[in-house]
Design an enzyme around this catalytic site. Structure first.
Site, PDB file in Angstrom:
ATOM      1  N   ALA A 121       0.800  -1.231   0.000  1.00 24.50           N
ATOM      2  CA  ALA A 121       0.000   0.000   0.000  1.00 24.50           C
ATOM      3  C   ALA A 121       0.833   1.281   0.000  1.00 24.50           C
ATOM      4  CB  ALA A 121      -0.925  -0.018   1.207  1.00 24.50           C
ATOM      5  N   HIS A 205      -0.424   7.099   4.074  1.00 26.72           N
ATOM      6  CA  HIS A 205       0.881   6.680   4.613  1.00 26.72           C
ATOM      7  C   HIS A 205       1.935   7.687   4.192  1.00 26.72           C
ATOM      8  CE1 HIS A 205      -0.815   2.789   5.617  1.00 26.72           C
ATOM      9  NE2 HIS A 205      -1.226   2.639   4.373  1.00 26.72           N
TER      10      HIS A 205
HETATM   11  N1  LIG Z   1       1.206  -5.746   2.204  1.00 26.94           N
HETATM   12  C1  LIG Z   1       0.293  -4.798   2.281  1.00 26.94           C
HETATM   13  O1  LIG Z   1       0.539  -3.604   2.037  1.00 26.94           O
HETATM   14  C2  LIG Z   1      -1.109  -5.191   2.663  1.00 26.94           C
HETATM   15  C3  LIG Z   1      -2.156  -4.279   2.450  1.00 26.94           C
HETATM   16  C4  LIG Z   1      -3.431  -4.677   2.779  1.00 26.94           C
HETATM   17  C5  LIG Z   1      -3.679  -5.913   3.358  1.00 26.94           C
HETATM   18  N2  LIG Z   1      -2.643  -6.758   3.592  1.00 26.94           N
HETATM   19  C6  LIG Z   1      -2.857  -8.051   4.234  1.00 26.94           C
HETATM   20  O2  LIG Z   1      -3.305  -8.990   3.279  1.00 26.94           O
HETATM   21  C7  LIG Z   1      -4.135  -9.970   3.903  1.00 26.94           C
HETATM   22  C8  LIG Z   1      -5.440 -10.104   3.112  1.00 26.94           C
HETATM   23  O3  LIG Z   1      -6.129  -8.865   3.085  1.00 26.94           O
HETATM   24  P1  LIG Z   1      -7.642  -8.786   2.558  1.00 26.94           P
HETATM   25  O4  LIG Z   1      -8.044  -7.366   2.642  1.00 26.94           O
HETATM   26  O5  LIG Z   1      -7.792  -9.528   1.295  1.00 26.94           O
HETATM   27  O6  LIG Z   1      -8.383  -9.598   3.741  1.00 26.94           O
HETATM   28  P2  LIG Z   1      -9.868 -10.215   3.743  1.00 26.94           P
HETATM   29  O7  LIG Z   1     -10.256 -10.267   5.185  1.00 26.94           O
HETATM   30  O8  LIG Z   1     -10.749  -9.494   2.802  1.00 26.94           O
HETATM   31  O9  LIG Z   1      -9.641 -11.698   3.194  1.00 26.94           O
HETATM   32  C9  LIG Z   1      -8.862 -12.630   3.868  1.00 26.94           C
HETATM   33  C10 LIG Z   1      -9.361 -14.023   3.508  1.00 26.94           C
HETATM   34  O10 LIG Z   1      -8.424 -14.966   4.022  1.00 26.94           O
HETATM   35  C11 LIG Z   1      -9.110 -16.010   4.720  1.00 26.94           C
HETATM   36  N3  LIG Z   1      -8.236 -16.498   5.785  1.00 26.94           N
HETATM   37  C12 LIG Z   1      -7.785 -15.821   6.862  1.00 26.94           C
HETATM   38  N4  LIG Z   1      -6.973 -16.590   7.608  1.00 26.94           N
HETATM   39  C13 LIG Z   1      -6.891 -17.790   6.975  1.00 26.94           C
HETATM   40  C14 LIG Z   1      -6.204 -18.993   7.246  1.00 26.94           C
HETATM   41  N5  LIG Z   1      -5.448 -19.147   8.345  1.00 26.94           N
HETATM   42  N6  LIG Z   1      -6.351 -20.023   6.380  1.00 26.94           N
HETATM   43  C15 LIG Z   1      -7.142 -19.905   5.269  1.00 26.94           C
HETATM   44  N7  LIG Z   1      -7.813 -18.773   4.963  1.00 26.94           N
HETATM   45  C16 LIG Z   1      -7.699 -17.736   5.805  1.00 26.94           C
HETATM   46  C17 LIG Z   1     -10.393 -15.367   5.238  1.00 26.94           C
HETATM   47  O11 LIG Z   1     -11.423 -16.333   5.434  1.00 26.94           O
HETATM   48  C18 LIG Z   1     -10.722 -14.366   4.122  1.00 26.94           C
HETATM   49  O12 LIG Z   1     -11.535 -14.936   3.124  1.00 26.94           O
HETATM   50  C19 LIG Z   1      -4.341  -9.494   5.349  1.00 26.94           C
HETATM   51  O13 LIG Z   1      -3.465 -10.182   6.228  1.00 26.94           O
HETATM   52  C20 LIG Z   1      -3.971  -8.031   5.289  1.00 26.94           C
HETATM   53  O14 LIG Z   1      -3.467  -7.550   6.527  1.00 26.94           O
HETATM   54  C21 LIG Z   1      -1.377  -6.422   3.228  1.00 26.94           C
END
Ligand SMILES: NC(=O)c1ccc[n+]([C@@H]2O[C@H](COP(=O)([O-])OP(=O)(O)OC[C@H]3O[C@@H](n4cnc5c(N)ncnc54)[C@H](O)[C@@H]3O)[C@@H](O)[C@H]2O)c1
Length: 254
Positions: A121, A205
């Site tokens: 992000a 950010h």
């Molecule tokens: N790197 C970055 O800049 C950045 C930015 C935004 C989000 N993220 C991270 O990316 C990840 C996904 O974000 P999102 O917005 O798509 O989340 P989201 O909540 O929309 O989707 C996550 C999905 O993963 C599934 N899930 C969670 N834990 C699980 C596990 N242990 N095993 C199997 N499935 C599992 C959930 O059921 C859900 O469907 C999060 O950890 C978030 O913090 C990273």
């Protein structure tokens, strides 16, 4: 390249719906989620397969794209890499645990696998990487989000956290991947401030870096994903760009 998705939420939906219709040499065919309905929905959209058995996915792909949670990285990353399969990891906060980071690095090296952490992000990671070992004296991050994005019921601006990235990820594990990404890129525990602000509708950010090279500041004002306001659109777009870069002959801005 055959890709499997671990975690079929907001990020996975944006990536899949963008990549699948194009003829780009990337086949996203396998979908795994602890909520099987989410995996099935995305698999149907992509014409792929939702799996209940995680190993079935790993055995059939070249790369697993994690977009689930830090816990999922701790649980599944070792299994993926032990099979020599590459990974893109979105839940970068998991790597703030140095013991885990080093364990993953060793497993990947031993099995000739690669772990890719997208810029997510933020913008400016290219500069931070370039100067990290050349007199970089100060790096800080100020993150400003709406109460909805931070899951807070607050009607005035408030500093929720001020301290080191390693502490911030413990208090805001799903919200502070950005701090983890910068820390890993420059190999230091950066200074972080998290502000909840009812007057913003974006995830903002601001990075400041100072050192022998001079100084730079970047400011990213992201629209949140409609499916998950904690997550910024740019995070998904950076993973799409990374996936496509594996097929590029000339790369720019690495
Ligand atoms: N790197 C970055 O800049 C950045 C930015 C935004 C989000 N993220 C991270 O990316 C990840 C996904 O974000 P999102 O917005 O798509 O989340 P989201 O909540 O929309 O989707 C996550 C999905 O993963 C599934 N899930 C969670 N834990 C699980 C596990 N242990 N095993 C199997 N499935 C599992 C959930 O059921 C859900 O469907 C999060 O950890 C978030 O913090 C990273």
């Amino acid at each position: 390249m055959k890709v499997g998705i671990l975690g079929c939420g907001a990020i996975a939906n944006i990536i899949t719906t963008s990549i699948v219709p194009e003829d780009n040499g990337i086949d996203i065919d396998y979908f795994f989620d602890k909520d099987i309905e989410r995996a099935e929905n995305l698999a149907t959209l992509a014409g792929g397969v939702a799996v209940l058995d995680f190993d079935e996915m790993v055995d059939n792909v070249d790369l697993v794209l994690e977009s689930a949670s830090p816990d999922s990285v701790r649980e599944f990353a070792p299994k993926v890499l032990e099979k020599g399969c590459d990974m893109i990891v979105m839940s970068i906060g998991a790597f703030m645990d140095m013991d885990f980071y080093q364990r993953i690095e060793k497993i990947a090296e031993d099995n000739n696998a690669k772990v890719h952490l997208p810029s997510g992000a933020i913008v400016g990671l290219d500069g931070i990487k370039a100067v990290a070992k050349f007199g970089l004296r100060e790096v800080s991050l100020v993150t400003r989000k709406s109460p909805k994005s931070l899951g807070k019921d607050i009607d005035r601006e408030e500093v929720l956290f001020e301290g080191k990235a390693s502490e911030a990820v413990k208090e805001f594990p799903l919200n502070i991947n950005v701090a983890a990404t910068i820390s890993i890129a420059c190999q230091r525990d950066i200074d972080v401030k998290i502000i909840v602000d009812p007057n913003v509708d974006r995830n903002v950010h601001e990075i400041t870096a100072k050192g022998d090279f001079g100084e730079f500041k970047t400011r990213t004002m992201n629209f949140p994903c409609s499916a998950n306001p904690k997550t910024s659109m740019l995070a998904a777009l950076s993973a799409i760009k990374l996936l496509k870069s594996f097929n590029e002959t000339i790369s720019v801005g690495a």
